[in-house]
Design an enzyme around this catalytic site. Structure first.
Site, short mmCIF file in Angstrom:
data_model
loop_
_atom_site.label_atom_id
_atom_site.label_comp_id
_atom_site.label_asym_id
_atom_site.label_seq_id
_atom_site.Cartn_x
_atom_site.Cartn_y
_atom_site.Cartn_z
N HIS A 69 0.80 -1.15 0.18
CA HIS A 69 -0.19 -0.12 -0.04
C HIS A 69 0.84 1.14 0.05
O HIS A 69 0.34 2.47 -0.35
CB HIS A 69 -1.16 -0.08 1.17
CG HIS A 69 -0.47 0.30 2.57
ND1 HIS A 69 0.05 -0.64 3.53
CD2 HIS A 69 -0.08 1.70 3.15
CE1 HIS A 69 0.43 -0.15 4.34
NE2 HIS A 69 0.55 1.28 4.24
N ASP B 27 0.25 -7.56 1.63
CA ASP B 27 0.46 -6.05 1.69
C ASP B 27 2.07 -5.87 1.72
O ASP B 27 2.67 -5.25 2.13
CB ASP B 27 -0.04 -5.66 2.89
CG ASP B 27 0.02 -3.90 2.46
OD1 ASP B 27 0.07 -3.53 1.57
OD2 ASP B 27 -0.24 -3.37 3.68
N ASN C 210 5.28 4.72 9.28
CA ASN C 210 6.04 3.60 9.54
C ASN C 210 5.78 2.38 8.56
O ASN C 210 6.40 1.36 8.76
CB ASN C 210 5.94 3.23 11.12
CG ASN C 210 6.60 4.17 12.05
OD1 ASN C 210 6.00 4.73 12.81
ND2 ASN C 210 7.97 3.80 12.13
N SER C 211 4.66 2.55 8.03
CA SER C 211 4.26 1.44 7.13
C SER C 211 5.43 0.95 6.17
O SER C 211 5.99 1.68 5.42
CB SER C 211 3.08 1.69 6.20
OG SER C 211 1.89 1.82 6.89
N GLY D 16 -8.97 -25.79 -3.88
CA GLY D 16 -9.96 -25.71 -4.13
C GLY D 16 -11.49 -26.07 -3.69
O GLY D 16 -12.12 -26.84 -4.19
#
Length: 502
Positions: A133, A163, A235-236, A292
């Site tokens: 992100h 992420d 900080n991400s 599946g």
């Protein structure tokens, strides 16, 4: 008769006097002083150990490998003064005229938007890890190093599911880097350090402890370390270090009512990140195993309804086209172990399947109709799955006469073509439509609603009221306290166990 020898309290002075009878008094006092001195030295040593050491040497060691990330994105300009002045304001015309002078002939002039984040170098040749992100949609990515140097970065690959993003910079000299540690070895209470670029303030260090493990937020493959080390916006993508200077997490999210740190931050565990990074580095994309099946947790009432010994495993609610269907897994099977590892719940199974190699042949042990079976399944690739359900295996049956009956707190009717069209159900779907739910019933409490379709009861297909009544009777004869129903809503299946007392 001998006199009683009851111990008597003795004043301190008399104790010393008695001891002096067995030796020289001066020698004894010297011994006591030495003992006191030794105790004082030991106490000082304990206090020194209890006092936390400075984290400065560790911070100095790992700081050169942590980076600030700045992204630049071109966004479309506004088409009017909305957001600058209130609509209808006397200044509205002025701002519209001002914007008109600054836009191109074809429309509003695009503008650049910047964002800040953090990351860390994992190899001397310039691979950098951050959050997806942080760089998603960016046109330009600039990496700022602790030394102040800046380099442009390119995206090698991303994984929105965890992420995580992998970047690459080209440097003239080998870069300082850090290594991943074993996040499974991190214990609640262990000291950790978070580093990054909080609120755009530049390189910053915060310390805390691991406050919880194995947290899940919203992702399928979540395995977060919770920490009280201060983590804020910016900080991400930054690293969470253990005291050995190893990365055990990637700072990803905070829990906050006001957008600031309140001591609850989350870092994606390094044992998840390393698998993703290795695949991004090798393939530029992730390649996760795919079984599946659609699954749900086995609850106590579901376990009772199915006659299972314990509420564990993963209950299959649907088997669309894919590896599981080709191998012979069925709706209603309970997966008890996968590739030799016991399955506790759906979350654990999803993570284990995702971590398995594409194309691997694994043994899946299931409980089917009270018996254990082991089935060999060749895994597909999750990223190639289209997520569409397979066709129903139910054989067409003669449509029952339209009727309605109250049962288990539900008002039920056999599906008709008109109902199928209204509910958007497949033409060949067989079952009982829920036309009403008693709000005081267990069925309502467990989430059944009007429009749901019951396709199975007691792991047997039902197409009529008589079928369901037969399943209820069979469960009662078997001493079951509840009946397991397979319920579909907008095509999505789930199992619900209802008490037979309803």
């Amino acid at each position: 008769m001998q006199p009683s020898r009851t111990p008597r309290r003795t004043q301190p002075g008399r104790i010393v006097a008695r001891v002096e009878r067995f030796g020289d008094g001066a020698a004894f006092r010297a011994l006591m002083m030495a003992a006191l001195a030794l105790a004082f030295v030991v106490a000082q040593a304990v206090m020194a150990l209890a006092k936390p050491e400075s984290l400065a040497p560790l911070a100095e060691q790992i700081s050169p490998s942590v980076v600030n990330i700045t992204t630049s994105t071109v966004v479309e300009g506004r088409t009017g003064p909305r957001g600058i002045v209130p609509e209808g304001s006397p200044f509205e015309d002025f701002f519209r005229e001002f914007q008109d002078r600054n836009r191109d002939g074809d429309g509003p002039r695009p503008r650049r938007s910047s964002a800040l984040g953090s990351g860390f170098v994992i190899s001397e040749d310039g691979f950098v890890v951050t959050n997806n992100h942080v760089i998603e949609g960016a046109d330009e990515i600039t990496i700022e190093f602790f030394s102040g140097a800046e380099l442009k970065a390119e995206v090698i690959g991303t994984d929105p599911n965890t992420d995580i993003a992998l970047l690459k910079v080209e440097a003239e000299a080998p870069l300082p880097f850090v290594s991943f540690g074993d996040s499974n070895a991190a214990r609640v209470g262990d000291w950790v350090i978070a580093m990054g670029n909080p609120l755009g303030q530049g390189f910053s260090v915060s310390a805390g402890i691991v406050s919880a493990r194995n947290r899940a937020l919203s992702g399928t493959y979540d395995d977060y370390i919770q920490t009280d080390a201060a983590i804020n916006r910016g900080n991400s993508g930054g690293p969470l270090f253990n005291m050995d200077g190893e990365v055990i997490g990637v700072n990803t999210a905070i829990l906050s009512p006001n957008g600031g740190s309140i001591g609850i931050g989350f870092s994606m565990a390094s044992n998840v990140v390393t698998r993703v990074v290795d695949q991004l580095q090798e393939f530029g994309e992730t390649r996760r195993g795919w079984l599946g099946v659609r699954i749900q947790d086995v609850t106590e009432d579901v376990a009772d309804a199915m006659g299972l010994a314990s509420a564990s495993g993963a209950l299959i609610t649907d088997v669309p086209e894919g590896p599981a269907k080709e191998a012979g897994l069925l709706t209603g099977d309970v997966i008890m172990s996968f590739d030799g590892v016991e399955v506790e719940d759906t979350r654990g199974l999803v993570r284990q399947v995702g971590n398995s190699p594409v194309g691997a042949s694994v043994r899946v042990t299931v409980m089917r109709e009270g018996k254990s079976q082991t089935i060999l399944v060749t895994l597909g690739r999750r990223e190639d799955a289209n997520g569409e359900s397979g066709d129903s295996d139910a054989e067409p049956e003669a449509e029952a006469e339209p009727q309605s009956k109250d049962l288990l707190g539900l008002t039920l009717s056999p599906l008709t073509d008109e109902m199928r069209a209204e509910l958007g159900a497949a033409d060949d779907l067989e079952g009982l439509a829920v036309t009403a739910v008693d709000e005081a019933s267990e069925a309502f409490e467990k989430g059944l609603r009007t429009g749901d379709v019951i396709t199975e009861a007691g792991q047997q297909k039902v197409a009529s009221i008589a079928d369901l009544e037969a399943r209820v009777e069979a469960a009662e004869d078997a001493g079951r306290k509840s009946l397991l129903l397979l319920v579909r809503r907008a095509g999505d299946p789930r199992f619900v166990a209802l008490s037979l007392g309803e």
